[in-house]
Design an enzyme around this catalytic site. Structure first.
Site, PDB file in Angstrom:
ATOM      1  N   ALA A 186      -8.662  -1.076   0.682  1.00 55.71           N
ATOM      2  CA  ALA A 186      -8.131   0.290   0.647  1.00 55.71           C
ATOM      3  C   ALA A 186      -7.396   0.501   1.970  1.00 55.71           C
ATOM      4  O   ALA A 186      -7.771   1.333   2.784  1.00 55.71           O
ATOM      5  CB  ALA A 186      -9.248   1.309   0.468  1.00 55.71           C
ATOM      6  N   ASN A 243       8.929  -4.676  -0.877  1.00 54.44           N
ATOM      7  CA  ASN A 243       8.066  -3.789  -1.655  1.00 54.44           C
ATOM      8  C   ASN A 243       8.208  -2.379  -1.106  1.00 54.44           C
ATOM      9  O   ASN A 243       8.021  -2.142   0.090  1.00 54.44           O
ATOM     10  CB  ASN A 243       6.613  -4.277  -1.570  1.00 54.44           C
ATOM     11  N   CYS A 283      -0.244   1.544  -6.371  1.00 53.16           N
ATOM     12  CA  CYS A 283      -1.276   1.363  -5.359  1.00 53.16           C
ATOM     13  C   CYS A 283      -2.403   2.349  -5.612  1.00 53.16           C
ATOM     14  O   CYS A 283      -2.186   3.564  -5.607  1.00 53.16           O
ATOM     15  CB  CYS A 283      -0.724   1.570  -3.953  1.00 53.16           C
ATOM     16  N   LYS A 288       6.369  -2.710 -10.244  1.00 48.87           N
ATOM     17  CA  LYS A 288       5.030  -3.319 -10.158  1.00 48.87           C
ATOM     18  C   LYS A 288       4.023  -2.430 -10.863  1.00 48.87           C
ATOM     19  O   LYS A 288       3.795  -1.290 -10.468  1.00 48.87           O
ATOM     20  CB  LYS A 288       4.629  -3.522  -8.694  1.00 48.87           C
ATOM     21  N   THR A 320      -3.809  -4.341  -8.045  1.00 46.36           N
ATOM     22  CA  THR A 320      -5.265  -4.474  -8.016  1.00 46.36           C
ATOM     23  C   THR A 320      -5.940  -3.538  -9.022  1.00 46.36           C
ATOM     24  O   THR A 320      -5.379  -2.521  -9.417  1.00 46.36           O
ATOM     25  CB  THR A 320      -5.807  -4.162  -6.616  1.00 46.36           C
TER      26      THR A 320
END
Lengths: 301, 267, 301, 267
Positions: C69, C98, C129, C164, C192
């Site tokens: 994180a 990115n 994210c 993404k 993730t």
């Protein structure tokens, strides 16, 4: 030291049961563990009629876990009542019957058939098996569908119902709240996470079903997160599961907000896992001077 | 009674490229018989499930089991690295083996292909020992037909202690060129009953052969397994008749098998 | 033997890049691997202004992987252009930047700032994210929001854009199709998976942020499944990632339908992982007499 | 140059309950200096990240590193099981250590608490060796203050070779009862500069003490790490000034540290 918990009025001697489908109805693990020591035995999914399940290969290993696509093979509710429930009669533990179906009526048929079975303490409604194509999973992935099936089953069920939720959703809290609002007495989560493995030498899928449900220690962090999120979102009790192999794992779920926990694929890796989890929780309580396990539920800060 | 226990490795050596021969000391050995298997657990924490490995020999007096296995993946590669004195977790004894009482007074053909050969050794030994206790016309005649890839004929000498051994090799370097069925044909071997273990094409050929000859064939099946004790329903085989457990013509290889009468299963 | 691939008109010498955030801008791994050997370097996420990220602990280990994180700490686009892009000038590899943001305008600011940077070959848009609270993840979890941001960025981007995608969704194909329809040149997945770890002795969250993004070998089966599903659903190329540590892992993704692959958390475990993956793919092609890697893309049957 | 390499264990023994002393042979030893650390990889495939362990001694001539570590979890528990001759993957050398040039001619107080004591040994040794090369007024005076839980005073004899050692113990069984700061007070120790490693409360107390005395304190920080090489930004510490790398007052402990001037970091 009190390890008793209560879910929807049903008292458990301790918070440990098994993941549906990983323990049969207890018969196969009876020679490894004393079933009387478990908080509950949760049966493999049972439908109104026998289901043949998927072709083989049905299981394959992945890093820190496994994929399965059994496809809910089961002998149907009649054989289940005659054989499995009869076997469980002799044991001093709760019996949770996992119910599956392809239509709402399928589920209702099983739930009604079980309504007079004294040996059945709770029903777990499997709306989240990723390996059955006929649409059962849709009940677990759309809030409206989950609401509808929960309401309908609740109308017919004599025993408390536990809705088993799928982790393959964007927002677990939406599903948890939908089930609660529709009358679910408890939730269990997570079911397996859909995964895939490819044999690079044969250029084929490792499972005949292409995809399978992932279980084992590898999925634990996802499960703990979802149990925590669900526990923050609803008031009904939660049975936490997903990668529990040790007492430490179980305690993570309890601290995250689970009232009870299920040992799943770990039974395949260590047939004594359930008992070791129960004893390990007691050790932890003793070491940390916890008098009542209820003080641990959702106690993470 | 089945249990998970830690076995001690008494010895390990390689018999042929990729083929290992391991003796384990563990108290479950006393319950083991031909055709059964144990689950062997890797220590590597990325590979958690027990590996089903058939019993090549069981010595109850020494509480010892012999496993002869091929390195086929991470688990077996790990096992092959262990040495005398190392510990290894095992689950067993699992499955139902060959029923020796059905073989009395018969001309029994034991057929093993590749890594299906090891269980034939324990079976040959048990038949040989059973013969010692039987009157002359109850004794089984032991004929052994084994198929190898090449001239690395592992376990051949052990098998010869218990019966006449016929050999086939894929590359023709030893015995009949081809597989065990080619050897049966070339040597014109006759039998009253077959006990077999090996790759699926071989088992299918044996099922067909036995059906044509109208003799029973007991074949040992393999499938990906998880629990090994009949709970997960991972390792099933389609059966001709509705079986007592599944009620959907799906017998559990780990528990209802691994040895089945060939005509009962659809392979 | 041809290992070259092409994505949106950009030629890569081989299909291997790195997961954003696991490799800095290459500087820190320069002493372990020859960056010239990579198909592309994908930078850590960069925003229009510097972001401080989350409090510590920011990382923790889980079974077969880790949770992070970080919260997209980054020095902002100006420092990035002056320092990171300048560093990369000397290397013969593609550069994928990115891009992260909290609002569509944030993303557009970065994309516009990079439009004249010759060293930037492609843009990867991080809408997934899980560790930034301000809402960026919402772009990656709702198809309509993904459509909107993709369209807006596509209007301003000079370089091809790779969207993404988050795995924390009910249906990855819905997201993949939305991005494709909105003009994305390529997709990368999976980001993730949101997870949690609890310290049972301290009764606290292992991460200051409570939840973190899970990466490592443990998540590979979920990633392979999603890449396969996405590849079946869209025509644009996919960069597959999630638990790739070896060439065998990378080949699973390629057979599932990925045109390229990213090595992520494996860099932390083995700083030579990228090169070993490239060499391992070549070995596999040689052993299996594969002349052109394109013949492997989506070749699972 | 940093690299990942397989080290050979030369010896391992226990120094105190849960405290292990391991010598490793690896070529990166020649690059190691006081305050730096290496990443040590467990072989257990469930625990993949390298464990940061500080360098207790480095012997370039023998390509050997000494690690003295506490068993704190699965990784270190695994390491503690290894024996002479076993291999262990390591990543290093990592981080920036103590700058000895800043300590010349100073009264240097080395402060170690618990498992923060080991790096003080290499630092004491390096200061001692540096002194050999220096003129009398450039030499550092080496004062060592170490805090233990009890009377298991691991590394005490090693430290005494290089300087005067003061001891504190939490249970009062040896030296001053309490922590290193209690010892400094009780013994009225004065210093020009502090080098310290230990738990966060100790480092905070040292930062405060140094600030009051207006002397520099170089402290070694710890944080959960993933990559160990500055890429993942997992292990940051808030800094007073904007640092050169992050531009957001977040220095990387693994790469910009682990040794920081106390007044530069917000702990």
């Amino acid at each position: 030291m009190k390890t008793e918990i209560e879910i929807a009025g049903v008292k458990w001697k301790n918070p440990v049961t098994v993941g549906s489908g990983t323990f049969g109805s207890g018969m196969e693990y009876d020679e490894f563990v004393d079933l009387n020591k478990l908080g509950a035995v949760t049966s493999k999914g049972v439908a109104n009629i026998p289901w043949p399940g998927n072709p083989t290969p049905r299981v394959t290993e992945v890093y820190g876990g496994m994929l399965n696509a059994i496809g809910l093979q089961n002998p149907g509710i009649d054989v289940f009542c005659e054989r499995d429930l009869k076997f469980l009669e002799g044991y001093d533990t709760n019996v949770i019957v996992n119910v599956c179906g392809k239509s709402i009526q399928d589920y209702v048929d099983v739930v009604e058939r079980l309504s007079d079975e004294k040996r059945v303490d709770m029903l777990e409604i499997n709306v989240s098996c990723p390996n059955v194509k006929e649409g059962a999973i849709a009940f677990g992935q759309k809030a409206e569908a989950l609401t509808e099936i929960t309401k309908e089953i609740k109308k017919h069920a004599k025993q408390p119902i536990i809705m088993k939720l799928s982790p393959n959703v964007t927002d677990i809290t939406e599903m948890a709240k939908a089930a609660e609002a529709a009358g679910a007495d408890a939730l269990s989560l997570i079911n397996t996470i859909t995964g895939m493995k490819i044999d690079i030498n044969k250029k084929t899928f490792a499972l005949a079903n292409k995809t399978g449900g992932m279980s084992g220690p590898a999925i634990k962090p996802v499960a703990v997160r979802m149990v925590y999120q669900a526990a923050q979102a609803v008031k009904i009790p939660i049975i936490g599961m997903g990668g529990i192999a040790t007492a430490e794992d179980a305690l993570e779920f309890i601290l995250a907000g689970a009232t009870a926990v299920s040992v799943g694929a770990a039974n395949f890796i260590n047939p004594y896992a359930t008992i070791e989890v129960i004893e390990g929780i007691e050790d932890y309580m003793r070491r940390n001077k916890v008098d009542d396990i209820k003080d641990l539920i959702g106690a993470v800060k | 009674m089945k249990k998970k226990t830690t076995a001690k490795i008494l010895s390990q050596k390689s018999l042929a490229p990729g083929i290992y021969d391991m003796w384990l000391e563990c108290d479950i050995a006393k319950d083991a018989s031909a055709g059964q298997f144990i689950g062997v657990y890797p220590n590597d924490k990325s590979t958690l499930l027990p590996r089903p490995i058939s019993i090549c020999e069981a010595d109850a007096s020494k509480s010892a089991l012999r496993l002869v296995y091929r390195v086929a993946g991470k688990g077996t590669a790990e096992f092959s690295q262990y040495k005398e004195g190392d510990g290894l977790d095992v689950l067993g004894v699992l499955g139902n083996g060959y029923d020796l009482s059905l073989l009395k007074g018969k001309r029994v053909m034991l057929m093993g292909g590749g890594i299906g050969i090891p269980p034939m050794l324990e079976l040959a030994k048990e038949l040989f020992c059973q013969n010692e206790q039987l009157s002359i016309n109850e004794k089984s005649e032991i004929i052994i037909v084994v198929g190898y890839r090449d001239d690395k004929t592992f376990l051949k000498e052990d098998l010869e202690k218990y019966g006449k051994v016929y050999i086939a090799s894929e590359d023709g370097s030893v015995g009949t060129k081809g597989n065990v069925m080619n050897a049966v044909e070339a040597e014109e071997i006759e039998a009253d009953v077959i006990c077999a273990c090996g790759p699926m094409p071989m088992l299918r050929a044996i099922k067909k052969f036995a059906s044509e000859k109208n003799i029973p064939a007991y074949i040992s099946l393999e499938e990906h397994m998880a629990c090994g004790v009949g709970a997960c329903l991972g390792c099933v085989v389609k059966t001709k008749e509705v079986d007592h457990h599944s009620h959907v013509n799906n017998a559990r290889i780990c528990t209802d098998g691994p040895v089945f009468l060939a005509e009962d299963v659809e392979i």
